[in-house]
Design a protein around this motif. Structure first.
Motif, PDB file in Angstrom:
ATOM      1  N   PRO A   2     -12.658  27.308  37.501  1.00 22.64           N
ATOM      2  CA  PRO A   2     -13.079  27.228  36.105  1.00 22.64           C
ATOM      3  C   PRO A   2     -14.297  26.304  35.953  1.00 22.64           C
ATOM      4  O   PRO A   2     -14.629  25.554  36.863  1.00 22.64           O
ATOM      5  N   ASP A   3     -14.927  26.398  34.809  1.00 22.20           N
ATOM      6  CA  ASP A   3     -16.049  25.497  34.546  1.00 22.20           C
ATOM      7  C   ASP A   3     -15.558  24.050  34.520  1.00 22.20           C
ATOM      8  O   ASP A   3     -14.441  23.781  34.089  1.00 22.20           O
ATOM      9  N   PRO A   4     -16.409  23.132  34.982  1.00 23.50           N
ATOM     10  CA  PRO A   4     -15.984  21.728  34.921  1.00 23.50           C
ATOM     11  C   PRO A   4     -15.914  21.241  33.482  1.00 23.50           C
ATOM     12  O   PRO A   4     -16.668  21.700  32.612  1.00 23.50           O
ATOM     13  N   LEU A   5     -15.007  20.322  33.241  1.00 18.87           N
ATOM     14  CA  LEU A   5     -14.915  19.716  31.919  1.00 18.87           C
ATOM     15  C   LEU A   5     -16.109  18.777  31.734  1.00 18.87           C
ATOM     16  O   LEU A   5     -16.614  18.202  32.703  1.00 18.87           O
ATOM     17  N   PRO A   6     -16.554  18.574  30.502  1.00 20.23           N
ATOM     18  CA  PRO A   6     -17.709  17.692  30.286  1.00 20.23           C
ATOM     19  C   PRO A   6     -17.366  16.212  30.392  1.00 20.23           C
ATOM     20  O   PRO A   6     -18.238  15.365  30.196  1.00 20.23           O
ATOM     21  N   PHE A   7     -16.118  15.905  30.700  1.00 19.26           N
ATOM     22  CA  PHE A   7     -15.699  14.501  30.844  1.00 19.26           C
ATOM     23  C   PHE A   7     -14.512  14.482  31.786  1.00 19.26           C
ATOM     24  O   PHE A   7     -13.963  15.534  32.129  1.00 19.26           O
ATOM     25  N   ASP A   8     -14.110  13.291  32.214  1.00 16.67           N
ATOM     26  CA  ASP A   8     -12.978  13.180  33.136  1.00 16.67           C
ATOM     27  C   ASP A   8     -11.681  13.042  32.345  1.00 16.67           C
ATOM     28  O   ASP A   8     -11.450  12.017  31.707  1.00 16.67           O
ATOM     29  N   PRO A   9     -10.814  14.057  32.390  1.00 13.24           N
ATOM     30  CA  PRO A   9      -9.582  13.967  31.603  1.00 13.24           C
ATOM     31  C   PRO A   9      -8.663  12.843  32.066  1.00 13.24           C
ATOM     32  O   PRO A   9      -7.920  12.281  31.253  1.00 13.24           O
ATOM     33  N   ARG A  14      -6.411   7.455  30.948  1.00 13.53           N
ATOM     34  CA  ARG A  14      -6.288   6.023  31.267  1.00 13.53           C
ATOM     35  C   ARG A  14      -6.644   5.155  30.069  1.00 13.53           C
ATOM     36  O   ARG A  14      -5.983   4.136  29.802  1.00 13.53           O
ATOM     37  N   ARG A  15      -7.686   5.543  29.337  1.00 10.40           N
ATOM     38  CA  ARG A  15      -8.054   4.766  28.146  1.00 10.40           C
ATOM     39  C   ARG A  15      -6.918   4.778  27.126  1.00 10.40           C
ATOM     40  O   ARG A  15      -6.553   3.737  26.565  1.00 10.40           O
ATOM     41  N   HIS A  16      -6.358   5.944  26.906  1.00 12.63           N
ATOM     42  CA  HIS A  16      -5.247   6.017  25.956  1.00 12.63           C
ATOM     43  C   HIS A  16      -4.080   5.150  26.409  1.00 12.63           C
ATOM     44  O   HIS A  16      -3.453   4.448  25.615  1.00 12.63           O
ATOM     45  N   TRP A  17      -3.792   5.213  27.732  1.00 10.45           N
ATOM     46  CA  TRP A  17      -2.674   4.447  28.267  1.00 10.45           C
ATOM     47  C   TRP A  17      -2.907   2.950  28.080  1.00 10.45           C
ATOM     48  O   TRP A  17      -2.009   2.209  27.688  1.00 10.45           O
ATOM     49  N   THR A  18      -4.119   2.531  28.405  1.00 16.08           N
ATOM     50  CA  THR A  18      -4.445   1.111  28.306  1.00 16.08           C
ATOM     51  C   THR A  18      -4.340   0.637  26.863  1.00 16.08           C
ATOM     52  O   THR A  18      -3.793  -0.443  26.583  1.00 16.08           O
ATOM     53  N   ASP A  19      -4.837   1.469  25.926  1.00 17.36           N
ATOM     54  CA  ASP A  19      -4.754   1.097  24.515  1.00 17.36           C
ATOM     55  C   ASP A  19      -3.308   0.892  24.079  1.00 17.36           C
ATOM     56  O   ASP A  19      -3.005  -0.009  23.299  1.00 17.36           O
ATOM     57  N   ARG A  20      -2.438   1.713  24.605  1.00 16.48           N
ATOM     58  CA  ARG A  20      -1.080   1.744  24.064  1.00 16.48           C
ATOM     59  C   ARG A  20      -0.092   0.882  24.850  1.00 16.48           C
ATOM     60  O   ARG A  20       0.800   0.265  24.271  1.00 16.48           O
ATOM     61  N   TRP A  21      -0.228   0.888  26.202  1.00 17.64           N
ATOM     62  CA  TRP A  21       0.763   0.172  27.011  1.00 17.64           C
ATOM     63  C   TRP A  21       0.148  -0.896  27.891  1.00 17.64           C
ATOM     64  O   TRP A  21       0.848  -1.524  28.692  1.00 17.64           O
ATOM     65  N   GLY A  22      -1.160  -1.064  27.824  1.00 23.76           N
ATOM     66  CA  GLY A  22      -1.814  -2.106  28.599  1.00 23.76           C
ATOM     67  C   GLY A  22      -2.287  -1.615  29.954  1.00 23.76           C
ATOM     68  O   GLY A  22      -1.945  -0.523  30.399  1.00 23.76           O
ATOM     69  N   PRO A  23      -3.087  -2.414  30.637  1.00 23.42           N
ATOM     70  CA  PRO A  23      -3.721  -1.983  31.898  1.00 23.42           C
ATOM     71  C   PRO A  23      -2.740  -1.885  33.062  1.00 23.42           C
ATOM     72  O   PRO A  23      -2.995  -1.154  34.021  1.00 23.42           O
ATOM     73  N   GLU A  24      -1.628  -2.590  32.955  1.00 23.08           N
ATOM     74  CA  GLU A  24      -0.714  -2.646  34.102  1.00 23.08           C
ATOM     75  C   GLU A  24      -0.075  -1.287  34.412  1.00 23.08           C
ATOM     76  O   GLU A  24      -0.166  -0.811  35.563  1.00 23.08           O
TER      77      GLU A  24
ATOM     78  N   ALA B  62       2.079  17.876  29.428  1.00 18.81           N
ATOM     79  CA  ALA B  62       1.671  18.604  28.222  1.00 18.81           C
ATOM     80  C   ALA B  62       2.044  17.819  26.966  1.00 18.81           C
ATOM     81  O   ALA B  62       1.256  17.720  26.019  1.00 18.81           O
ATOM     82  N   LEU B  63       3.228  17.237  26.999  1.00 23.26           N
ATOM     83  CA  LEU B  63       3.685  16.474  25.840  1.00 23.26           C
ATOM     84  C   LEU B  63       2.771  15.272  25.591  1.00 23.26           C
ATOM     85  O   LEU B  63       2.387  14.990  24.445  1.00 23.26           O
ATOM     86  N   MET B  64       2.400  14.586  26.646  1.00 22.27           N
ATOM     87  CA  MET B  64       1.533  13.411  26.490  1.00 22.27           C
ATOM     88  C   MET B  64       0.140  13.820  26.021  1.00 22.27           C
ATOM     89  O   MET B  64      -0.485  13.110  25.234  1.00 22.27           O
ATOM     90  N   LEU B  65      -0.327  14.964  26.494  1.00 18.49           N
ATOM     91  CA  LEU B  65      -1.645  15.434  26.047  1.00 18.49           C
ATOM     92  C   LEU B  65      -1.641  15.631  24.533  1.00 18.49           C
ATOM     93  O   LEU B  65      -2.571  15.212  23.828  1.00 18.49           O
ATOM     94  N   LEU B  66      -0.568  16.242  24.029  1.00 19.51           N
ATOM     95  CA  LEU B  66      -0.487  16.466  22.582  1.00 19.51           C
ATOM     96  C   LEU B  66      -0.330  15.152  21.820  1.00 19.51           C
ATOM     97  O   LEU B  66      -0.876  14.986  20.733  1.00 19.51           O
TER      98      LEU B  66
END
Lengths: 168, 168
Positions: A2-9, A14-24, B62-66
DNA sequence: CCAGAATAGGAGGAAGTCCGACTATTTGCA
DNA sequence: TGCAAATAGTCGGACTTCCTCCTATTCTGG
């Protein structure tokens, strides 16, 4: 492909995880997700390379395992132990290899419960040809310098040892 | 978990490879085989951790993506692009999540071809609980120091970028 | 405007894996 | 010695994934 995504999913996760549960917890989540995705990419490419030989990667692995034994034969259960796949998967894999004449089932000398899978001449020939192609393609692994490949293996070996995959 | 082998089967394969084809192809073969095996170990552990929540790892992803979308909804095709799984696999995954009441299908406002998968309150609650458990288990990843985990991710990200997984 | 191409989602089939149950054989302990 | 437990392999079922169509809808160019 498939075509590459325009960003790294994974980076975004990781950004979402860090925002919500911290870097650890975000750190191992990122590493694990990267492993999953890279394995998926490599397996697809390996199967693509092997398709012309009528093999899949698990079948190729079984064939190479038999290639490297002294007698060219091994009990099915031992194949499963080595490749770390379920017994029933070994039965399936050997069925297919036997249908293609790459392996034959042979009774065990001393243990009448056991069945040996023995590689045939055709199996050796095909294994050699497939290996030359995989070697030429660097096993579908691109983007790493030799030292990087060594480091990657060292890190993953540490994970396997800790997981009780082998002793020594 | 089966008993550990008394030696490292990947290390033994590497020796055989080096003897026969030299160290150059043996290096990527070793790295690739390590990735395959570690992925297998991690996936088994993650599914084990998630079993109590009635989830598998793909369904959890999938759940986390949503969870992380603004509106909590996304077209099925876009889910496949993000998770890098086939469209029909997305249909299957969303089917199961919908059966369990964690997601509901909603028609798209503007494109009547498209169907959105929207996370429910129950889905958010379960995703939170499952994530706490996975975070506590470090996503099943053991044997690496924090800096090792970062390095592993960096190496794998290089592979993914070279493979055209994403741009940037 | 409208016919053809492209896209979204789904159905059915093939392949691979794991699990549980089953048979045949071997091992180990009382 | 003899009988229960463990082991080797296979079979059927459930699950997941991908592939090949198929339908409905939207986009596009003349």
């Amino acid at each position: 492909m498939p075509d590459p995504l325009p960003f790294d999913p994974i980076g975004e996760a990781r950004r979402h995880w860090t925002d919500r549960w911290g870097p650890e917890p975000a750190r191992p989540m990122t590493a694990v997700t990267n492993i999953m995705r890279v394995q998926q990419i490599l397996l697809a490419r390996l199967n693509e390379l092997l398709r012309g030989h009528g093999l899949t990667f698990p079948r190729y692995e079984a064939l190479m395992l038999l290639c490297f034994t002294r007698s060219g034969a091994m009990p099915l259960g031992k194949i499963g132990d080595r490749l770390q796949v379920h017994r029933t998967s070994v039965t399936n894999i050997i069925d297919k290899l036997e249908q293609d004449g790459l392996v034959r089932r042979v009774p065990h000398d001393r243990d009448r419960r056991a069945t040996l899978a023995e590689i045939t001449d055709a199996g050796r020939t095909l294994a050699e040809a497939a290996t030359l192609e995989l070697n030429a393609a660097a096993f579908a692994l691109e983007g790493l310098a030799p030292a990087d490949e060594e480091q990657l293996s060292a890190l993953l070996e540490s994970v396997r040892r800790t997981a009780g995959d082998f002793e020594d």
